[in-house]
Write a protein that holds these residues in place. Structure first.
Motif, PDB file in Angstrom:
ATOM      1  N   LEU A  63       0.886  -1.170   0.000  1.00 45.38           N
ATOM      2  CA  LEU A  63       0.000   0.000   0.000  1.00 45.38           C
ATOM      3  C   LEU A  63       0.917   1.211   0.000  1.00 45.38           C
ATOM      4  CD1 LEU A  63      -2.973   0.547   2.476  1.00 45.38           C
ATOM      5  CD2 LEU A  63      -1.615   2.385   1.565  1.00 45.38           C
ATOM      6  N   LEU A  64       0.893   1.963  -1.089  1.00 42.39           N
ATOM      7  CA  LEU A  64       1.838   3.073  -1.262  1.00 42.39           C
ATOM      8  C   LEU A  64       1.217   4.411  -0.891  1.00 42.39           C
ATOM      9  CD1 LEU A  64       3.240   2.124  -4.797  1.00 42.39           C
ATOM     10  CD2 LEU A  64       4.375   1.757  -2.603  1.00 42.39           C
ATOM     11  N   SER A  65       2.025   5.268  -0.261  1.00 38.14           N
ATOM     12  CA  SER A  65       1.572   6.640  -0.042  1.00 38.14           C
ATOM     13  C   SER A  65       1.734   7.396  -1.370  1.00 38.14           C
ATOM     14  CB  SER A  65       2.383   7.309   1.062  1.00 38.14           C
ATOM     15  OG  SER A  65       3.717   7.395   0.656  1.00 38.14           O
ATOM     16  N   GLY A 241      -8.498  -2.798  -8.843  1.00 35.42           N
ATOM     17  CA  GLY A 241      -7.281  -2.727  -8.037  1.00 35.42           C
ATOM     18  C   GLY A 241      -7.436  -3.403  -6.690  1.00 35.42           C
ATOM     19  N   ASN A 242      -6.510  -4.274  -6.348  1.00 39.33           N
ATOM     20  CA  ASN A 242      -6.529  -4.913  -5.020  1.00 39.33           C
ATOM     21  C   ASN A 242      -5.165  -5.535  -4.742  1.00 39.33           C
ATOM     22  OD1 ASN A 242      -6.705  -8.166  -5.147  1.00 39.33           O
ATOM     23  ND2 ASN A 242      -7.659  -7.310  -6.971  1.00 39.33           N
ATOM     24  N   ALA A 243      -4.940  -5.891  -3.479  1.00 40.25           N
ATOM     25  CA  ALA A 243      -3.667  -6.513  -3.106  1.00 40.25           C
ATOM     26  C   ALA A 243      -3.903  -7.883  -2.478  1.00 40.25           C
ATOM     27  CB  ALA A 243      -2.902  -5.600  -2.147  1.00 40.25           C
ATOM     28  N   GLY A 244      -4.944  -8.577  -2.924  1.00 37.24           N
ATOM     29  CA  GLY A 244      -5.275  -9.885  -2.355  1.00 37.24           C
ATOM     30  C   GLY A 244      -5.776  -9.705  -0.924  1.00 37.24           C
ATOM     31  N   SER A 245      -5.514 -10.696  -0.072  1.00 41.11           N
ATOM     32  CA  SER A 245      -5.965 -10.612   1.324  1.00 41.11           C
ATOM     33  C   SER A 245      -5.306  -9.419   2.000  1.00 41.11           C
ATOM     34  CB  SER A 245      -5.563 -11.882   2.085  1.00 41.11           C
ATOM     35  OG  SER A 245      -6.042 -13.009   1.413  1.00 41.11           O
ATOM     36  N   PHE A 246      -6.107  -8.538   2.542  1.00 41.20           N
ATOM     37  CA  PHE A 246      -5.519  -7.332   3.139  1.00 41.20           C
ATOM     38  C   PHE A 246      -4.985  -7.619   4.538  1.00 41.20           C
ATOM     39  CE2 PHE A 246      -5.031  -3.157   4.864  1.00 41.20           C
ATOM     40  CZ  PHE A 246      -4.662  -2.400   3.766  1.00 41.20           C
ATOM     41  N   PHE A 247      -5.683  -8.524   5.268  1.00 44.13           N
ATOM     42  CA  PHE A 247      -5.262  -8.853   6.642  1.00 44.13           C
ATOM     43  C   PHE A 247      -4.866 -10.328   6.723  1.00 44.13           C
ATOM     44  CE2 PHE A 247      -8.571  -5.546   7.037  1.00 44.13           C
ATOM     45  CZ  PHE A 247      -7.855  -4.566   7.702  1.00 44.13           C
ATOM     46  N   LYS A 248      -4.049 -10.640   7.737  1.00 50.10           N
ATOM     47  CA  LYS A 248      -3.731 -12.046   8.018  1.00 50.10           C
ATOM     48  C   LYS A 248      -4.914 -12.656   8.768  1.00 50.10           C
ATOM     49  CE  LYS A 248       1.117 -11.340   9.205  1.00 50.10           C
ATOM     50  NZ  LYS A 248       2.175 -11.869  10.059  1.00 50.10           N
ATOM     51  N   ASN A 249      -5.048 -13.968   8.707  1.00 49.37           N
ATOM     52  CA  ASN A 249      -6.045 -14.642   9.535  1.00 49.37           C
ATOM     53  C   ASN A 249      -5.529 -14.652  10.975  1.00 49.37           C
ATOM     54  OD1 ASN A 249      -7.918 -15.354   7.482  1.00 49.37           O
ATOM     55  ND2 ASN A 249      -6.512 -16.964   6.829  1.00 49.37           N
ATOM     56  N   PRO A 250      -6.284 -14.081  11.920  1.00 51.33           N
ATOM     57  CA  PRO A 250      -5.766 -14.001  13.291  1.00 51.33           C
ATOM     58  C   PRO A 250      -5.703 -15.364  13.988  1.00 51.33           C
ATOM     59  CG  PRO A 250      -8.007 -13.164  13.183  1.00 51.33           C
ATOM     60  CD  PRO A 250      -7.597 -13.441  11.779  1.00 51.33           C
ATOM     61  N   VAL A 251      -4.693 -15.533  14.803  1.00 51.24           N
ATOM     62  CA  VAL A 251      -4.556 -16.760  15.598  1.00 51.24           C
ATOM     63  C   VAL A 251      -4.819 -16.363  17.051  1.00 51.24           C
ATOM     64  CG1 VAL A 251      -2.966 -18.585  16.323  1.00 51.24           C
ATOM     65  CG2 VAL A 251      -2.902 -17.736  13.964  1.00 51.24           C
ATOM     66  N   GLY A 335     -13.152  -8.539  19.857  1.00 52.26           N
ATOM     67  CA  GLY A 335     -11.964  -8.449  20.723  1.00 52.26           C
ATOM     68  C   GLY A 335     -10.735  -9.021  20.045  1.00 52.26           C
ATOM     69  N   ILE A 336     -10.727  -9.003  18.707  1.00 52.45           N
ATOM     70  CA  ILE A 336      -9.600  -9.552  17.941  1.00 52.45           C
ATOM     71  C   ILE A 336      -8.944  -8.431  17.133  1.00 52.45           C
ATOM     72  CG2 ILE A 336      -8.964 -11.086  16.020  1.00 52.45           C
ATOM     73  CD1 ILE A 336     -11.139 -13.002  16.905  1.00 52.45           C
ATOM     74  N   ASP A 337      -7.617  -8.337  17.222  1.00 52.73           N
ATOM     75  CA  ASP A 337      -6.896  -7.320  16.442  1.00 52.73           C
ATOM     76  C   ASP A 337      -6.458  -7.914  15.107  1.00 52.73           C
ATOM     77  OD1 ASP A 337      -7.080  -5.419  18.431  1.00 52.73           O
ATOM     78  OD2 ASP A 337      -5.276  -6.140  19.443  1.00 52.73           O
ATOM     79  N   LEU A 338      -6.920  -7.329  14.027  1.00 51.66           N
ATOM     80  CA  LEU A 338      -6.496  -7.783  12.693  1.00 51.66           C
ATOM     81  C   LEU A 338      -5.168  -7.117  12.340  1.00 51.66           C
ATOM     82  CD1 LEU A 338      -9.785  -7.623  10.568  1.00 51.66           C
ATOM     83  CD2 LEU A 338      -8.693  -9.644  11.563  1.00 51.66           C
ATOM     84  N   ILE A 339      -4.246  -7.922  11.836  1.00 49.82           N
ATOM     85  CA  ILE A 339      -2.933  -7.385  11.447  1.00 49.82           C
ATOM     86  C   ILE A 339      -2.854  -7.376   9.916  1.00 49.82           C
ATOM     87  CG2 ILE A 339      -0.425  -7.800  11.534  1.00 49.82           C
ATOM     88  CD1 ILE A 339      -1.008  -9.194  14.260  1.00 49.82           C
ATOM     89  N   PRO A 340      -2.471  -6.228   9.312  1.00 50.10           N
ATOM     90  CA  PRO A 340      -2.386  -6.211   7.847  1.00 50.10           C
ATOM     91  C   PRO A 340      -1.358  -7.214   7.321  1.00 50.10           C
ATOM     92  CG  PRO A 340      -2.274  -3.977   8.718  1.00 50.10           C
ATOM     93  CD  PRO A 340      -2.166  -4.913   9.888  1.00 50.10           C
ATOM     94  N   GLU A 341      -1.727  -7.887   6.232  1.00 56.07           N
ATOM     95  CA  GLU A 341      -0.774  -8.738   5.521  1.00 56.07           C
ATOM     96  C   GLU A 341      -0.002  -7.861   4.523  1.00 56.07           C
ATOM     97  OE1 GLU A 341      -2.303 -12.535   3.858  1.00 56.07           O
ATOM     98  OE2 GLU A 341      -1.129 -12.051   2.075  1.00 56.07           O
ATOM     99  N   VAL A 342      -0.688  -6.833   4.047  1.00 56.03           N
ATOM    100  CA  VAL A 342      -0.129  -5.906   3.061  1.00 56.03           C
ATOM    101  C   VAL A 342       0.924  -5.004   3.730  1.00 56.03           C
ATOM    102  CG1 VAL A 342      -0.794  -3.881   1.688  1.00 56.03           C
ATOM    103  CG2 VAL A 342      -2.211  -5.936   1.645  1.00 56.03           C
ATOM    104  N   ASN A 343       2.012  -4.727   3.003  1.00 59.18           N
ATOM    105  CA  ASN A 343       3.080  -3.872   3.530  1.00 59.18           C
ATOM    106  C   ASN A 343       2.757  -2.403   3.249  1.00 59.18           C
ATOM    107  OD1 ASN A 343       5.356  -5.986   4.139  1.00 59.18           O
ATOM    108  ND2 ASN A 343       4.467  -6.540   2.162  1.00 59.18           N
ATOM    109  N   ILE A 344       2.785  -1.595   4.306  1.00 58.57           N
ATOM    110  CA  ILE A 344       2.453  -0.173   4.137  1.00 58.57           C
ATOM    111  C   ILE A 344       3.751   0.614   3.937  1.00 58.57           C
ATOM    112  CG2 ILE A 344       1.410   1.834   5.303  1.00 58.57           C
ATOM    113  CD1 ILE A 344      -0.416  -0.650   6.528  1.00 58.57           C
ATOM    114  N   VAL A 345       3.829   1.315   2.798  1.00 56.07           N
ATOM    115  CA  VAL A 345       5.088   1.964   2.404  1.00 56.07           C
ATOM    116  C   VAL A 345       4.903   3.478   2.323  1.00 56.07           C
ATOM    117  CG1 VAL A 345       6.951   1.931   0.693  1.00 56.07           C
ATOM    118  CG2 VAL A 345       5.473  -0.076   0.934  1.00 56.07           C
ATOM    119  N   HIS A 346       5.797   4.218   3.001  1.00 53.17           N
ATOM    120  CA  HIS A 346       5.693   5.690   2.993  1.00 53.17           C
ATOM    121  C   HIS A 346       6.807   6.314   2.178  1.00 53.17           C
ATOM    122  CE1 HIS A 346       2.500   5.622   5.922  1.00 53.17           C
ATOM    123  NE2 HIS A 346       3.181   4.730   6.596  1.00 53.17           N
TER     124      HIS A 346
END
Ligand SMILES: Cc1cc2nc3c(=O)[nH]c(=O)nc-3n(C[C@H](O)[C@H](O)[C@H](O)COP(=O)(O)OP(=O)(O)OC[C@H]3O[C@@H](n4cnc5c(N)ncnc54)[C@H](O)[C@@H]3O)c2cc1C
Length: 346
Positions: A63-65, A241-251, A335-346
């Motif tokens: 995900l690009l700025s 436009g998409n980057a596939g799965s945006f978040f990881k599946n939470p464990v 009560g679950i925190d989703l973590i992005p799978e996509v890399n956020i780039v600035h």
């Protein structure tokens, strides 16, 4: 001739067509890397001394700025070499810039197995180890032997064995301790020549094979099945436009899962080591009411809530804000925190 012309460095390069989300973005400096020597030359010219560059593959997991603050190295190192063949397995060394799906197709066409479940994953070979790509019951680490990378800190090449990569679920040392430090230049994989181990137990794959009356599938049938399933489920970035799965599946902990089960009938969960359960992020996002929802230029895909799409003209900031709203909503409800799978780039 100025410095930029000598080194092949380009200025003010648009990255809009180099990321699958189709986000408008500009790189102040841009360099297309087609050989390892180029990295050494750039280092000698002091190119890496001021700002560590961003390493770009196929742009399918970023995900690009709208304007990057760092130079970009676009990895285009080609090549494929069979470095060992013991009659049962081959070792194949592949340049970081090669297209991942083309490698999978080449392998299957030549009767080489172990990689077929990973068909149609967009991107480059060099990026595959970064998040230990996985699909339909197979992860890269299952066929991975080693990789070669240029260390931007020590200005030298280094080889990483499988254990040194510290692979995990959509994770490796390159997303943690060594984030942004290593430029992968080639990857070596082991593929089977005969007695292929067929991975057909992943539920969607099993369902497809049963529906199509395919018994005892070989690597070609698995390859084709994976392609057909993916094409029916996932949006093609060239259409939207998409980057596939945006978040990881939470464990999550088994205890938390048991508590959730009391309130949310049918919440899916898959054992993930003793005392841990993996919950599909798509289910959580859908139940939180986000499936197919659109806000301005951004939304979730109509049939797959885990995929955030750019309906046209979205900025990286808009996508980021939309993703944060999803995270907040899922956190409040489950009560679950989703973590992005996509890399956020600035
Ligand atoms: C439609 C769609 C479906 C997808 N399906 C899957 C799937 O099933 N499974 C899965 O695991 N992923 C999937 N993805 C995500 C993506 O395809 C993978 O993560 C892929 O490996 C990214 O490759 P890339 O070359 O596009 O990397 P980029 O997006 O360019 O980069 C991703 C990260 O890797 C780093 N990087 C890239 N190349 C190098 C290099 N040579 N050296 C060092 N760092 C590097 C970048 O700096 C960045 O941090 C999907 C994406 C899309 C758009």
């Amino acid at each position: 001739m100025n410095q930029s012309q000598k080194t092949g460095i380009q200025k003010e390069v648009s990255l809009t067509h180099l990321n699958t989300l189709g986000l408008h973005s500009v790189a102040p400096l841009f360099m297309n890397i087609t050989s390892e020597t180029q990295l050494i030359e750039l280092n000698e010219k002091g190119f890496f001394s001021e700002k560590r560059p961003f390493v770009l593959g196929g742009g399918s997991n970023i995900l690009l700025s709208s304007r990057l603050s760092v130079p970009v190295l676009k990895m285009s190192i080609p090549g494929m070499e069979m470095i060992d063949d013991d009659g049962k397995n081959v070792q194949i060394q592949v340049g970081a810039g090669e297209n991942w799906h083309e490698l999978v197709s080449f392998a299957v066409q030549n009767g080489l197995g172990g990689i077929e479940n990973l068909a149609l994953i967009p991107g480059t070979v060099g990026a595959a180890p970064i998040q230990n790509i996985g699909a339909y019951g197979v992860e890269l680490e299952g066929l991975f032997l080693s990789l070669k990378a240029y260390d931007l800190k020590s200005s030298s090449f280094r080889t990483f064995s499988k254990s040194e990569c510290q692979f995990g679920y959509r994770d490796s040392i390159f997303k943690r301790e060594l984030k942004g430090q290593m430029v992968v230049t080639s990857v070596t994989l082991r593929l089977s020549k005969k007695d292929h181990i067929i991975h057909d137990s992943y539920s969607a794959l099993r369902y497809y094979l049963t529906q199509n009356k395919i018994q005892n599938p070989g690597i070609e049938e698995i390859y084709q099945a994976v392609i057909n399933i993916r094409q029916s489920k996932l949006p093609n970035p060239s259409d939207i436009g998409n980057a596939g799965s945006f978040f990881k599946n939470p464990v999550i902990k088994q205890k938390q899962y048991n508590e959730l089960k009391d309130n949310w009938e049918g919440i899916p969960g898959y054992p993930n080591g003793p005392g841990w359960v993996k919950v599909p992020a798509a289910w959580l996002i859908e139940k939180a009411g986000w499936k197919g929802l659109r806000s301005g230029n951004v939304g979730t895909y109509k049939t797959q809530a885990l995929v955030i799409v750019n309906h046209g003209g979205a900025t990286g900031q808009e996508v980021l804000e939309f993703s944060k709203k999803i995270q907040k909503s899922v956190s409040e409800q489950f009560g679950i925190d989703l973590i992005p799978e996509v890399n956020i780039v600035h």
